[in-house]
Design an enzyme around this catalytic site. Structure first.
Site, mmCIF file in Angstrom:
data_model
loop_
_atom_site.group_PDB
_atom_site.id
_atom_site.type_symbol
_atom_site.label_atom_id
_atom_site.label_comp_id
_atom_site.label_asym_id
_atom_site.label_seq_id
_atom_site.Cartn_x
_atom_site.Cartn_y
_atom_site.Cartn_z
ATOM 1 N N HIS A 72 26.516 42.649 40.738
ATOM 2 C CA HIS A 72 26.126 42.177 42.065
ATOM 3 C C HIS A 72 25.762 43.361 42.955
ATOM 4 O O HIS A 72 26.557 44.278 43.127
ATOM 5 C CB HIS A 72 27.260 41.372 42.703
ATOM 6 C CG HIS A 72 27.312 39.949 42.235
ATOM 7 N ND1 HIS A 72 27.614 38.899 43.054
ATOM 8 C CD2 HIS A 72 27.065 39.409 41.017
ATOM 9 C CE1 HIS A 72 27.557 37.762 42.364
ATOM 10 N NE2 HIS A 72 27.236 38.051 41.121
ATOM 11 N N TYR A 201 30.835 35.140 51.981
ATOM 12 C CA TYR A 201 32.069 35.174 52.775
ATOM 13 C C TYR A 201 31.735 34.529 54.108
ATOM 14 O O TYR A 201 30.883 35.035 54.844
ATOM 15 C CB TYR A 201 32.521 36.623 53.002
ATOM 16 C CG TYR A 201 33.072 37.318 51.770
ATOM 17 C CD1 TYR A 201 32.232 37.946 50.849
ATOM 18 C CD2 TYR A 201 34.442 37.362 51.529
ATOM 19 C CE1 TYR A 201 32.749 38.596 49.734
ATOM 20 C CE2 TYR A 201 34.971 38.021 50.419
ATOM 21 C CZ TYR A 201 34.116 38.629 49.526
ATOM 22 O OH TYR A 201 34.627 39.266 48.426
ATOM 23 N N PRO A 293 43.421 38.866 49.402
ATOM 24 C CA PRO A 293 42.316 38.948 48.441
ATOM 25 C C PRO A 293 40.918 39.115 49.049
ATOM 26 O O PRO A 293 39.959 39.336 48.309
ATOM 27 C CB PRO A 293 42.408 37.619 47.678
ATOM 28 C CG PRO A 293 43.168 36.699 48.571
ATOM 29 C CD PRO A 293 44.082 37.544 49.379
ATOM 30 N N LYS A 297 40.477 43.649 46.207
ATOM 31 C CA LYS A 297 40.986 44.975 45.838
ATOM 32 C C LYS A 297 42.222 44.977 44.935
ATOM 33 O O LYS A 297 42.561 46.011 44.361
ATOM 34 C CB LYS A 297 41.337 45.764 47.114
ATOM 35 C CG LYS A 297 40.127 46.178 47.920
ATOM 36 C CD LYS A 297 39.438 47.369 47.313
ATOM 37 C CE LYS A 297 38.048 47.595 47.849
ATOM 38 N NZ LYS A 297 36.981 47.079 46.990
ATOM 39 N N TYR A 385 33.798 48.167 49.948
ATOM 40 C CA TYR A 385 33.733 47.000 49.065
ATOM 41 C C TYR A 385 33.462 47.431 47.610
ATOM 42 O O TYR A 385 34.091 46.916 46.679
ATOM 43 C CB TYR A 385 32.665 46.008 49.552
ATOM 44 C CG TYR A 385 32.767 44.663 48.872
ATOM 45 C CD1 TYR A 385 33.617 43.671 49.360
ATOM 46 C CD2 TYR A 385 32.032 44.390 47.714
ATOM 47 C CE1 TYR A 385 33.745 42.453 48.726
ATOM 48 C CE2 TYR A 385 32.151 43.168 47.073
ATOM 49 C CZ TYR A 385 33.012 42.197 47.580
ATOM 50 O OH TYR A 385 33.133 40.995 46.932
HETATM 51 P P1 RFL Z 1 50.324 40.731 37.535
HETATM 52 O O1 RFL Z 1 48.981 40.246 37.209
HETATM 53 O O2 RFL Z 1 51.160 39.937 38.465
HETATM 54 O O3 RFL Z 1 51.110 40.942 36.158
HETATM 55 C C1 RFL Z 1 52.485 41.241 36.134
HETATM 56 C C2 RFL Z 1 53.053 40.779 34.805
HETATM 57 O O4 RFL Z 1 54.443 41.103 34.749
HETATM 58 C C3 RFL Z 1 55.165 39.995 34.252
HETATM 59 N N1 RFL Z 1 56.562 40.086 34.726
HETATM 60 C C4 RFL Z 1 57.577 40.518 33.961
HETATM 61 N N2 RFL Z 1 57.619 40.931 32.686
HETATM 62 C C5 RFL Z 1 58.837 41.298 32.208
HETATM 63 N N3 RFL Z 1 59.984 41.254 32.933
HETATM 64 C C6 RFL Z 1 59.969 40.837 34.208
HETATM 65 N N4 RFL Z 1 61.110 40.809 34.923
HETATM 66 C C7 RFL Z 1 58.733 40.451 34.779
HETATM 67 N N5 RFL Z 1 58.363 39.998 35.992
HETATM 68 C C8 RFL Z 1 57.054 39.785 35.943
HETATM 69 C C9 RFL Z 1 54.422 38.787 34.775
HETATM 70 O O5 RFL Z 1 54.676 37.610 34.016
HETATM 71 C C10 RFL Z 1 52.967 39.257 34.651
HETATM 72 O O6 RFL Z 1 52.412 38.936 33.401
HETATM 73 O O7 RFL Z 1 50.276 42.210 38.165
HETATM 74 P P2 RFL Z 1 49.266 43.446 37.824
HETATM 75 O O8 RFL Z 1 49.132 43.660 36.362
HETATM 76 O O9 RFL Z 1 49.714 44.542 38.709
HETATM 77 O O10 RFL Z 1 47.833 42.927 38.304
HETATM 78 C C11 RFL Z 1 47.542 42.698 39.660
HETATM 79 C C12 RFL Z 1 46.469 41.610 39.811
HETATM 80 O O11 RFL Z 1 46.858 40.488 39.042
HETATM 81 C C13 RFL Z 1 46.260 41.197 41.269
HETATM 82 O O12 RFL Z 1 46.296 42.337 42.117
HETATM 83 C C14 RFL Z 1 44.910 40.492 41.482
HETATM 84 O O13 RFL Z 1 44.879 39.265 40.809
HETATM 85 C C15 RFL Z 1 44.634 40.278 42.973
HETATM 86 N N6 RFL Z 1 43.402 39.523 43.228
HETATM 87 C C16 RFL Z 1 42.161 40.150 43.195
HETATM 88 N N7 RFL Z 1 42.062 41.463 42.861
HETATM 89 C C17 RFL Z 1 40.833 42.069 42.766
HETATM 90 O O14 RFL Z 1 40.778 43.276 42.474
HETATM 91 N N8 RFL Z 1 39.658 41.369 42.963
HETATM 92 C C18 RFL Z 1 39.666 40.043 43.293
HETATM 93 O O15 RFL Z 1 38.593 39.451 43.406
HETATM 94 C C19 RFL Z 1 40.951 39.387 43.449
HETATM 95 N N9 RFL Z 1 41.027 38.085 43.750
HETATM 96 C C20 RFL Z 1 43.465 38.161 43.524
HETATM 97 C C21 RFL Z 1 42.252 37.451 43.794
HETATM 98 C C22 RFL Z 1 44.679 37.472 43.559
HETATM 99 C C23 RFL Z 1 44.717 36.125 43.864
HETATM 100 N N10 RFL Z 1 45.988 35.491 43.861
HETATM 101 C C24 RFL Z 1 46.255 34.277 43.223
HETATM 102 C C25 RFL Z 1 47.156 36.217 44.332
HETATM 103 C C26 RFL Z 1 42.270 36.119 44.114
HETATM 104 C C27 RFL Z 1 43.495 35.441 44.171
HETATM 105 C C28 RFL Z 1 43.463 33.982 44.576
HETATM 106 C C1 PHB Z 2 37.142 35.544 43.037
HETATM 107 O O1 PHB Z 2 36.058 35.365 42.470
HETATM 108 O O2 PHB Z 2 38.188 35.022 42.644
HETATM 109 C C2 PHB Z 2 37.197 36.402 44.258
HETATM 110 C C3 PHB Z 2 36.047 37.070 44.654
HETATM 111 C C4 PHB Z 2 36.081 37.866 45.801
HETATM 112 C C5 PHB Z 2 37.248 37.975 46.522
HETATM 113 C C6 PHB Z 2 38.406 37.323 46.105
HETATM 114 C C7 PHB Z 2 38.381 36.528 44.968
HETATM 115 O O3 PHB Z 2 37.254 38.727 47.657
#
Ligand code: RFL
Ligand code: PHB
Length: 392
Positions: A72, A201, A293, A297, A385
């Site tokens: 993108h 957005y 989110p 990041k 971004y």
């Molecule tokens: P995770 O993905 O939470 O993984 C942690 C893992 O640890 C396990 N765990 C344990 N294992 C053993 N013993 C324990 N006591 C444990 N406790 C927990 C869990 O089961 C899990 O498997 O953390 P990690 O690896 O640091 O990754 C971080 C990302 O997942 C998170 O920052 C992103 O998803 C955030 N996020 C976004 N980030 C972006 O860079 N770009 C995006 O577009 C973006 N969109 C988003 C998002 C997060 C969202 N939500 C739902 C919070 C959109 C959404 C809606």
């Molecule tokens: C997504 O596609 O899940 C998404 C994209 C951009 C954002 C957050 C989530 O800022």
């Protein structure tokens, strides 16, 4: 069992670290409390920075993201019924982001780990970390009714916001910073053609909306909802109607609706724990920090922490230098705080807050107007971004 690095958590941070350490000949075991299917079932991030793509390449798992991801070059900001394009590519000297789902990143990392026969313990219960302030840390867990112990040189706490690693650090050794927002994001994943080729957005009187995607045929949409809303209060029909209401007329007409493959609410929070290292325990990713989110990041910060940690551990094992380990926390936190600032700013700019008042709303309107008409302001948005560089 003995290993060099025990990694807690098989989310993107833990799995990426495992692959990068493997390329440097460093042995690691990953201990995860959930099943592989559970980990793959979480629908989260969609936007990858170049820094993250580079790390996936260095880990040898970037091929499918390059082939199937959607590059993108811009994003669209919608306010007062008009869409304005931010040309990320032109404003950053040719940089862009890749739209490729976290689920697919996780799947690619899992496949590479399995192909290299690297050890991962799924469904581990009562995971505990011990003695990380001494020379020989240990990890214990229960599996199939038996207690297991792993001794190691280092523990990488990649276990997310609710994990055990940060919680095991003595409270007086940790300083935390937090902001909880008065709203969440209601997300829907659906097999329908995305409403637009680029992400939209939207800041509207009815609240924020985001149009994102996973592929040319799969869309990911979000709506700002009050923090008190539950997913049971929303039907898919209501979701589509509300999304259409928050789009401009042209996009509203083009919106294709369909059954939801997934529907969930994520609360919005900013959080940082300092420092990110305690003796032989390192925190990485959501275990140490959370961003709302809006700036896309969270996953990217998890990847950059892991980039620093991989380099630090490779220097330790291969060059007998602890310089990288000693500076890990400071180097991560510098990038973390910049991403926290950007995510907080973009969230504040794009959402409707219950207590804004008439003057506050005028300030938001004026800032949006300035942002899309000033090259300097657009450039500041674009360079954050696409992601700040990793300073190794
Ligand atoms: P995770 O993905 O939470 O993984 C942690 C893992 O640890 C396990 N765990 C344990 N294992 C053993 N013993 C324990 N006591 C444990 N406790 C927990 C869990 O089961 C899990 O498997 O953390 P990690 O690896 O640091 O990754 C971080 C990302 O997942 C998170 O920052 C992103 O998803 C955030 N996020 C976004 N980030 C972006 O860079 N770009 C995006 O577009 C973006 N969109 C988003 C998002 C997060 C969202 N939500 C739902 C919070 C959109 C959404 C809606
Ligand atoms: C997504 O596609 O899940 C998404 C994209 C951009 C954002 C957050 C989530 O800022």
């Amino acid at each position: 069992m003995r290993t060099q690095v025990a990694i807690i958590g098989a989310g993107p941070a833990g799995l990426l670290l495992g692959q990068l350490l493997h390329t440097s000949g460093i042995a690691a075991v990953i201990i995860e409390q959930r099943s592989p299917d559970y980990v793959l079932g979480r629908i989260r991030a969609g936007v990858l920075e170049q820094v993250t793509m580079d790390l996936l390449d260095q880990a040898g798992v970037g091929a499918r993201a390059h082939a199937e991801g959607l590059p993108h070059d811009g994003i669209e900001l919608l306010f007062q019924g008009q869409r304005h394009r931010i040309d990320l590519h032109a404003l950053t000297g040719g940089r862009r982001v890749m739209v490729y789902g976290q689920t697919e990143v996780t799947r690619d990392l899992m496949a590479a780990r399995a192909a290299a026969s690297l050890p991962t313990v799924y469904d581990a219960h009562k995971v505990q970390v011990h003695d990380f302030d001494g020379a020989q840390p240990r990890v214990t867990y229960e599996k199939d009714g038996q207690t297991h112990e792993i001794t190691c040189d280092f523990i990488a706490g990649c276990d997310g916001y609710h994990g055990v690693c940060r919680a095991s650090v003595p409270a007086d050794a940790l300083k935390t910073y937090e902001r909880v927002y008065p709203f969440g994001w209601l997300g829907v994943l659906a097999d329908v053609k995305p409403v637009c080729d680029e992400l939209i957005y939207a800041n509207t009187e009815r609240g924020f909306a985001l149009c994102s995607m996973r592929s040319a045929t799969r869309s990911r949409y979000y709506l700002q909802v009050p923090a008190t809303d539950t997913v049971e209060q929303w039907s898919t029909g209501q979701f589509w109607a509300e999304l259409r209401n928050r789009l401009d007329a042209e996009a509203g007409e083009r919106l294709v609706t369909g059954p939801a493959l997934e529907m969930s609410i994520a609360p919005l929070r900013s959080f940082v724990a300092e420092p990110m290292r305690f003796g032989r325990l390192f925190l990485a990713g959501d275990a140490a920090h959370i961003v709302p989110p809006t700036g896309a990041k969270g996953l990217n910060l998890a990847a950059s922490d892991v980039g620093y940690l991989w380099n630090a551990l490779a220097d330790y094992y291969n060059d007998k230098s602890s310089a990288g380990i000693d500076t890990y926390s400071d180097r991560c936190l510098r990038r973390v705080w910049r991403a926290e600032r950007f995510s907080w700013w973009f969230t504040s700019l794009m959402h409707r807050f219950p207590d804004t008042g008439a003057f506050g709303q005028k300030m938001q309107d004026a800032e949006l107007d300035y942002l899309v008409h000033s090259r300097a302001a657009s450039t500041a948005l674009a360079e954050n971004y696409v992601g700040l560089p990793l300073e190794l």
